[in-house]
Design a protein around this motif. Sequence first.
Motif, short mmCIF file in Angstrom:
data_model
loop_
_atom_site.label_atom_id
_atom_site.label_comp_id
_atom_site.label_asym_id
_atom_site.label_seq_id
_atom_site.Cartn_x
_atom_site.Cartn_y
_atom_site.Cartn_z
N SER A 125 0.84 -1.19 0.00
CA SER A 125 0.00 0.00 0.00
C SER A 125 0.88 1.24 0.00
O SER A 125 2.03 1.20 0.41
CB SER A 125 -0.92 0.01 1.22
OG SER A 125 -0.17 0.17 2.39
N ALA A 126 0.32 2.31 -0.46
CA ALA A 126 1.02 3.60 -0.46
C ALA A 126 0.05 4.63 0.08
O ALA A 126 -1.14 4.59 -0.22
CB ALA A 126 1.46 3.97 -1.85
N HIS A 127 0.55 5.52 0.90
CA HIS A 127 -0.31 6.54 1.45
C HIS A 127 0.52 7.79 1.72
O HIS A 127 1.74 7.74 1.88
CB HIS A 127 -0.99 6.06 2.74
CG HIS A 127 -0.01 5.52 3.75
ND1 HIS A 127 0.70 6.31 4.60
CD2 HIS A 127 0.38 4.24 4.00
CE1 HIS A 127 1.49 5.56 5.34
NE2 HIS A 127 1.32 4.30 5.01
N PRO A 128 -0.14 8.93 1.80
CA PRO A 128 0.60 10.18 2.05
C PRO A 128 1.05 10.24 3.51
O PRO A 128 0.58 9.50 4.36
CB PRO A 128 -0.42 11.27 1.74
CG PRO A 128 -1.74 10.60 1.94
CD PRO A 128 -1.55 9.15 1.57
N ASP A 129 1.96 11.14 3.77
CA ASP A 129 2.40 11.35 5.14
C ASP A 129 1.21 11.80 5.99
O ASP A 129 0.32 12.52 5.50
CB ASP A 129 3.49 12.42 5.20
CG ASP A 129 4.79 11.94 4.54
OD1 ASP A 129 5.00 10.71 4.51
OD2 ASP A 129 5.56 12.79 4.06
#
Length: 140
Positions: A125-129
């Motif tokens: 998964s990838a997510h913003p800070d």
Amino acid sequence: MTYASLADLTERAGDAEIRQVADRDRDGTPDPEVIAAALEDADNTVNGYVGAKYALPLSSVPAVVVTWAVSIARYILHRNGAPDHVREDYKDAIAALKDVSRGLIALPVEVGEIPPTTVNGTVMSAHPDPVFTPEKLRGW
């Protein structure tokens, strides 16, 4: 062994139509190599969709698979443009095969023909800070 046969094509389309589209040397009989090529192309198309959910080759061929293979082979034989009813049969067969590959249609086959579901790989998964961190909220 193909899913459909010349007899299946003739039963569906009639002898006159099959001679018209498969008698390339004009000797009055359908050319075996033309029929074989169309049936093989139909099998490849069916297998491409069915293979997503079922082990191939199918040891028992459901009647619906024969119907789809006939519709596809018949469409292929009309290489200079299929009549509307042949084109619609082809489109219906492809739509049904897509549903098979998505699991929306189940084929009536033996239990051993359905491959076990396996999951390989890693979940990523990838997510913003994060916007609200303890450091940013200090002092509020």
